[in-house]
Write a protein that holds these residues in place. Sequence first.
Motif, PDB file in Angstrom:
ATOM      1  N   ARG A 168      39.016 -28.583  29.358  1.00 45.43           N
ATOM      2  CA  ARG A 168      40.485 -28.479  29.415  1.00 45.43           C
ATOM      3  C   ARG A 168      40.910 -27.014  29.540  1.00 45.43           C
ATOM      4  O   ARG A 168      41.805 -26.677  30.308  1.00 45.43           O
TER       5      ARG A 168
ATOM      6  N   ARG B  77      47.443 -20.243  22.931  1.00 46.18           N
ATOM      7  CA  ARG B  77      47.464 -21.714  22.924  1.00 46.18           C
ATOM      8  C   ARG B  77      47.608 -22.283  21.506  1.00 46.18           C
ATOM      9  O   ARG B  77      48.024 -23.414  21.346  1.00 46.18           O
TER      10      ARG B  77
ATOM     11  N   GLY C 202      42.010 -27.033  33.151  1.00 43.21           N
ATOM     12  CA  GLY C 202      43.392 -27.460  32.959  1.00 43.21           C
ATOM     13  C   GLY C 202      43.511 -28.970  32.954  1.00 43.21           C
ATOM     14  O   GLY C 202      42.527 -29.700  33.030  1.00 43.21           O
ATOM     15  N   GLN C 203      44.752 -29.457  32.870  1.00 43.39           N
ATOM     16  CA  GLN C 203      44.966 -30.895  32.763  1.00 43.39           C
ATOM     17  C   GLN C 203      45.787 -31.482  33.879  1.00 43.39           C
ATOM     18  O   GLN C 203      45.548 -32.591  34.301  1.00 43.39           O
TER      19      GLN C 203
ATOM     20  N   ARG D 119      37.427 -32.689  31.792  1.00 40.86           N
ATOM     21  CA  ARG D 119      38.708 -32.178  31.285  1.00 40.86           C
ATOM     22  C   ARG D 119      39.035 -32.707  29.896  1.00 40.86           C
ATOM     23  O   ARG D 119      39.853 -32.128  29.187  1.00 40.86           O
ATOM     24  N   ALA D 120      38.404 -33.806  29.499  1.00 42.46           N
ATOM     25  CA  ALA D 120      38.650 -34.383  28.167  1.00 42.46           C
ATOM     26  C   ALA D 120      38.011 -33.548  27.066  1.00 42.46           C
ATOM     27  O   ALA D 120      38.372 -33.678  25.904  1.00 42.46           O
ATOM     28  N   THR D 121      37.064 -32.667  27.436  1.00 45.82           N
ATOM     29  CA  THR D 121      36.446 -31.789  26.443  1.00 45.82           C
ATOM     30  C   THR D 121      37.314 -30.545  26.259  1.00 45.82           C
ATOM     31  O   THR D 121      38.103 -30.192  27.146  1.00 45.82           O
ATOM     32  N   THR D 122      37.180 -29.888  25.139  1.00 45.64           N
ATOM     33  CA  THR D 122      37.971 -28.684  24.882  1.00 45.64           C
ATOM     34  C   THR D 122      37.689 -27.606  25.918  1.00 45.64           C
ATOM     35  O   THR D 122      38.615 -27.038  26.501  1.00 45.64           O
TER      36      THR D 122
ATOM     37  N   GLN E 298      43.263 -29.827  39.960  1.00 41.55           N
ATOM     38  CA  GLN E 298      43.811 -30.713  38.934  1.00 41.55           C
ATOM     39  C   GLN E 298      44.455 -31.965  39.537  1.00 41.55           C
ATOM     40  O   GLN E 298      44.677 -32.948  38.833  1.00 41.55           O
TER      41      GLN E 298
END
Length: 129
Positions: A90, A24, A94-95, A84-87, A73
Amino acid sequence: MKRQSRLLYFLLLSGTIVLGLLSRFIKTIPLFIGDMLYAIMIYFLVRFLFPKARTKTTVLISLLVCYIIETLQLYQADWIVSIRATTLGRLILGQGFLWSDILAYTFGIGIVFMIENILKSSRNRQQKR
């Protein structure tokens, strides 16, 4: 043998996490490689948690987990969007839903399944000698 296989799967799980994270952050690695590694990580996690499970059972559970997470998702409630907004959120959840991720998960688990079967058959041939 149970303890040895758990240790092996823990090491494989840890190594796969490291490779997945690297995929990533290194922009030249295609995104589908990270998705395949994610599925392989899930496979090793299932193997670690259930070391006596049959390989086909592990494949089915791993695919089911990956598909559920990907399908989840599509769910966009505020509470899960904030996770999902946190590392970490996510990376785990996933997003956005992508059919290509489903394909990458299937290929990743298929590859590790084939490798494990080849290693098992090789080990069985050596034991027969």
